[in-house]
Scaffold this motif. Structure first.
Motif, short mmCIF file in Angstrom:
data_model
loop_
_atom_site.label_atom_id
_atom_site.label_comp_id
_atom_site.label_asym_id
_atom_site.label_seq_id
_atom_site.Cartn_x
_atom_site.Cartn_y
_atom_site.Cartn_z
N LYS A 330 0.83 -1.21 0.00
CA LYS A 330 0.00 0.00 0.00
C LYS A 330 0.87 1.26 0.00
CE LYS A 330 -4.01 -2.00 2.41
NZ LYS A 330 -4.81 -1.97 3.67
N VAL A 331 1.93 1.24 0.80
CA VAL A 331 2.80 2.41 0.88
C VAL A 331 3.48 2.64 -0.47
CG1 VAL A 331 4.85 3.37 1.99
CG2 VAL A 331 3.16 2.15 3.35
N LYS A 496 -1.93 -4.39 -9.53
CA LYS A 496 -1.97 -5.55 -8.65
C LYS A 496 -2.54 -5.12 -7.31
CE LYS A 496 2.32 -7.39 -10.69
NZ LYS A 496 1.77 -8.59 -11.32
N ASN A 497 -2.95 -6.13 -6.49
CA ASN A 497 -3.33 -5.79 -5.12
C ASN A 497 -2.05 -5.52 -4.32
OD1 ASN A 497 -2.29 -8.25 -3.82
ND2 ASN A 497 -3.96 -9.30 -4.88
N TYR A 502 3.97 -5.84 -3.57
CA TYR A 502 5.18 -6.03 -2.77
C TYR A 502 5.97 -7.25 -3.25
CZ TYR A 502 8.04 -7.68 1.12
OH TYR A 502 9.08 -8.16 1.88
N GLN A 503 5.27 -8.35 -3.47
CA GLN A 503 5.95 -9.57 -3.92
C GLN A 503 6.60 -9.38 -5.28
OE1 GLN A 503 6.58 -12.02 -2.10
NE2 GLN A 503 5.15 -11.75 -0.39
N ALA A 504 5.96 -8.60 -6.15
CA ALA A 504 6.55 -8.36 -7.47
C ALA A 504 7.86 -7.59 -7.35
CB ALA A 504 5.56 -7.58 -8.34
N VAL A 505 7.91 -6.65 -6.43
CA VAL A 505 9.13 -5.87 -6.23
C VAL A 505 10.23 -6.75 -5.64
CG1 VAL A 505 10.16 -3.96 -4.95
CG2 VAL A 505 7.90 -3.71 -5.98
#
Length: 709
Positions: A330-331, A496-497, A502-505
């Motif tokens: 979210k951040v 993305k959600n 986050y997981q993609a990063v």
């Protein structure tokens, strides 16, 4: 040191021989004589030089070094005078130089200091003289040991002579007392020398053994094992051998560096981890297999994991309170949409505003590139019927085309004013930057129109001059970079959600730094910290099957695995953007985790599965032996368990581990005391055999060190 000229000594001996021993004195009178007797023997060239040097050095706050220098100088001056008178003057009074010891002896006689009369007083005097005579030797040894420019062999000799002043003095006192008692018993000078020498040299082994025993007790070793360990101090060689064996061939500096590294990771190492040699690690692992040591080693392993985990948590909280991937996602999304995009647009507008200064509002702009691109979209099927073309054309693009055609008709030149082209381009740019999952016009088409508008404006800028063209090119390059970033990052984090973003990063970090760098460059610092904090919080977190009710179990091996998955560039992005110290702290955690993994298996495996096999087998052996009546075997196994417990407690004791790194390993010697004892006997008897032993003992250390070098 109390040497007297031959003629003086003869006179005193003759006078003494002709006098009977004084009558028995009363107790009070005997006590009253003690200060004078002690003063007579305590006043020597060495002690006078010591006091004089201390007084001279006091104004310069250098009393201690000045006292050592004074004691050594007075001692050497007295010896030098004796050697000169003996070898050069050869008995000629006119050529003799004053000897400090003789001068002091004369002064003591003049002021009326008493002389020893009874056997007790004679032994007492020798004891005091022995303590006084050792002072210049210890002082000289300390000066020699501290002489940086002196050869190494001589500095080593200085360490031997100047180390352990208390032991040196004790050796001199004990040797002088023993030699005095032997003399009173009628022993020959040679026998006195043998007794005094043996007693003096015997002080240092006793002192070493006592020191080793005391150190072992302070480190938690029980009495009997500590006494057994104390025997290793019987000689300097045996003590140093044990120390070298415990250190596994490593230097104190290497061990200290390992300890410091563990402490920076929030914990303290065990014996095997601090030393780091295969031998010590194998010993530690073996101790951890026995029931007596298993519990202690396992508890230390669990505590160590928790301590490192606590340090990791401290580092994480320095960055951000965020620990969950969904919150970090979210951040990231908010930082990109609400901070990066508006800021980039603001910069973009400022750059184009600078270009606008060279372009008047009504400047006619040739719009051939733009019109041509829009005509291409509107007439995809040029040979089709108007109805078919209308069905596949985009209404918004067709409307823009029509609006431009009408605008051209309003201007006599048939061109479009600059302000219209500029505002239209800005509007198209906003469409490109919008986050719209189902746009009416694809971003690809908007980009083609934007490119056409840019070419028309670039041509117009070239006509206005080089400064206008440079301003336009600068704004255009920035805009292209901005659009490329939008295209690259939107697919990673905006479509993305939050958790998937986050997981993609992070998954990109494991495969290379490109995507991670793009995201971190595009989001503000707090978003970067949130991503790194969330990643750090999971680097060492145990899987569900190994967690407790709190969910906070930390495993250094997992931390190391996750750290190892990152390449150096990704580590710099995730940890290096928050200061070099933070990155170094994370790297230290990884190094310590590796040390733990390389060390004892029981430490790397807190579950203690190996012990689960050894423990029951040992207990079963004891029970079987008792039932079979083999109490000796059972007693041996129990003793082994107790020894393993003692070793485990020692290996996990931080004080013991630090002692390995900080113990100065200074020699404990009573060599100066032994030399002083022999010299005192020689002064009294002038026995050449005693002199020979004295000189041999004094020179042996020199010869040994020279041979070593």
């Amino acid at each position: 040191m109390g040497f007297l000229p031959d003629d003086q000594r003869a006179e005193i001996s003759a006078a003494s021989a002709g006098q009977p021993e004084q009558a028995q004195r009363g107790v009070l009178e005997t006590i009253a004589r003690q200060p004078g007797l002690i003063a007579r023997e305590a006043i020597t060239p060495g002690t006078v030089g010591l006091v004089g040097g201390a007084i001279a050095g006091a104004p310069f706050r250098a009393s201690a070094p000045a006292a050592r220098a004074g004691a050594s100088a007075a001692f050497l001056a007295d010896i030098g005078a004796k050697v000169y008178n003996s070898l050069v003057a050869k008995g000629e009074d006119s050529r003799k130089v004053p000897e400090l010891s003789a001068v002091l002896e004369e002064i003591k006689n003049q002021i009326g200091l008493p002389k020893p009369e009874s056997a007790f007083e004679r032994v007492e005097s020798r004891v005091v003289r022995g303590a006084a005579d050792v002072i210049p030797m210890v002082a000289g040894g300390q000066l020699l040991a501290q002489a940086k420019n002196a050869p190494r062999a001589f500095r080593k000799i200085g360490e031997i002579l100047g180390s352990s002043p208390g032991v040196q003095t004790g050796g001199a006192v004990a040797g002088a007392g023993a030699a005095g008692l032997a003399e009173e018993g009628g022993a020959s000078p040679l026998a006195q020398g043998a007794v005094g020498l043996a007693t003096s040299l015997g002080v240092s082994p006793v002192s070493r053994m006592a020191q080793v025993t005391s150190t072992a007790r302070k480190l938690g070793v029980s009495k009997i094992p500590a006494l057994i360990a104390g025997t290793s101090g019987a000689t300097e060689t045996s003590r140093n051998f044990i120390l070298k064996m415990l250190r596994g061939g490593k230097t104190q500096e290497e061990i200290a560096k390992n300890i410091e590294m563990f402490e920076r990771a929030g914990t303290t190492p065990t014996f095997g981890q601090a030393v780091g040699s295969p031998t010590t690690q194998a010993i530690e692992t073996t101790v951890g297999r026995y029931p007596g040591g298993m519990t202690t080693m396992r508890e230390r392993g669990i505590a160590q994991q928790a301590e490192v985990g606590k340090r990791v948590e401290e580092l994480r909280t320095q960055l951000s309170p965020i620990t969950e991937p969904v919150e970090a996602g979210k951040v990231i999304q908010k930082g990109f949409s609400d901070v990066f995009v508006p800021k980039a647009r603001q910069t973009q507008k400022a750059l184009y505003a600078r270009f606008d200064q060279y372009m008047p509002e009504k400047t006619p702009i040739n719009s051939d590139e733009t019109m041509g691109q829009l005509y291409e979209f509107a007439n995809r099927l040029g040979n089709a019927s108007p109805k078919l073309r209308a069905s596949i054309s985009n209404a918004q693009l067709t409307s823009i085309l029509g609006g431009l055609e009408d605008t051209k008709k309003l201007n006599p030149s048939g061109d479009i004013p600059f302000n219209v082209m500029r505002d239209l381009r800005s509007w198209v740019g906003e469409k490109i930057a919008e986050v719209d999952l189902a746009p009416d016009v694809s971003k690809t088409n908007w980009k083609r129109i934007y490119g056409a508008l840019s070419r028309d404006l670039e041509n117009a800028a070239a006509k206005q001059g080089p400064e206008a063209q440079a301003a336009f090119n600068k704004a255009n390059v920035y805009t292209k970079k901005f659009h490329d970033t939008m295209d690259s990052i939107q697919s990673v984090i905006l479509k993305k959600n939050p958790e998937d973003a986050y997981q993609a990063v992070i998954s990109g970090a494991n495969n290379g730094p490109t995507k991670l760098r793009e995201v971190f460059n595009a989001v503000p610092k707090d978003a970067q910290k949130a991503v790194s904090a969330a990643y750090i919080s999971r680097m060492g977190k145990a899987v569900a099957g190994l967690q407790d009710e709190t969910g906070d179990v930390f495993i250094t091996n997992k931390f190391l695995q996750n750290y190892g998955k990152l390449d150096n560039a990704s580590k710099n992005i995730l940890f290096g953007r928050f200061g070099s110290q933070f990155k170094n702290d994370i790297e230290t955690i990884a190094k310590v985790s590796n040390k733990i993994r390389e060390g004892s298996a029981i430490m790397a495996n807190p579950s203690g599965t190996a012990g689960a096999v050894v423990g029951p087998a040992t207990i079963s052996s004891v029970q079987g032996s008792v039932f079979a009546g083999k109490f000796g075997f059972a007693q041996g196994v129990i003793g082994l368990m107790i020894q393993a417990n003692q070793a485990a407690r020692l290996f996990t004791n931080p004080d013991f581990v630090r002692w390995l790194a900080t113990n100065s390993n200074k020699p404990i010697s009573s060599m100066s005391g032994a030399i002083a004892t022999l010299n005192s006997i020689y002064e009294k008897s002038q026995d050449p055999d005693i002199k020979e032993i004295h000189d041999a003992l004094r020179n042996s250390a020199v010869e040994q060190e020279i041979k070593k070098k």
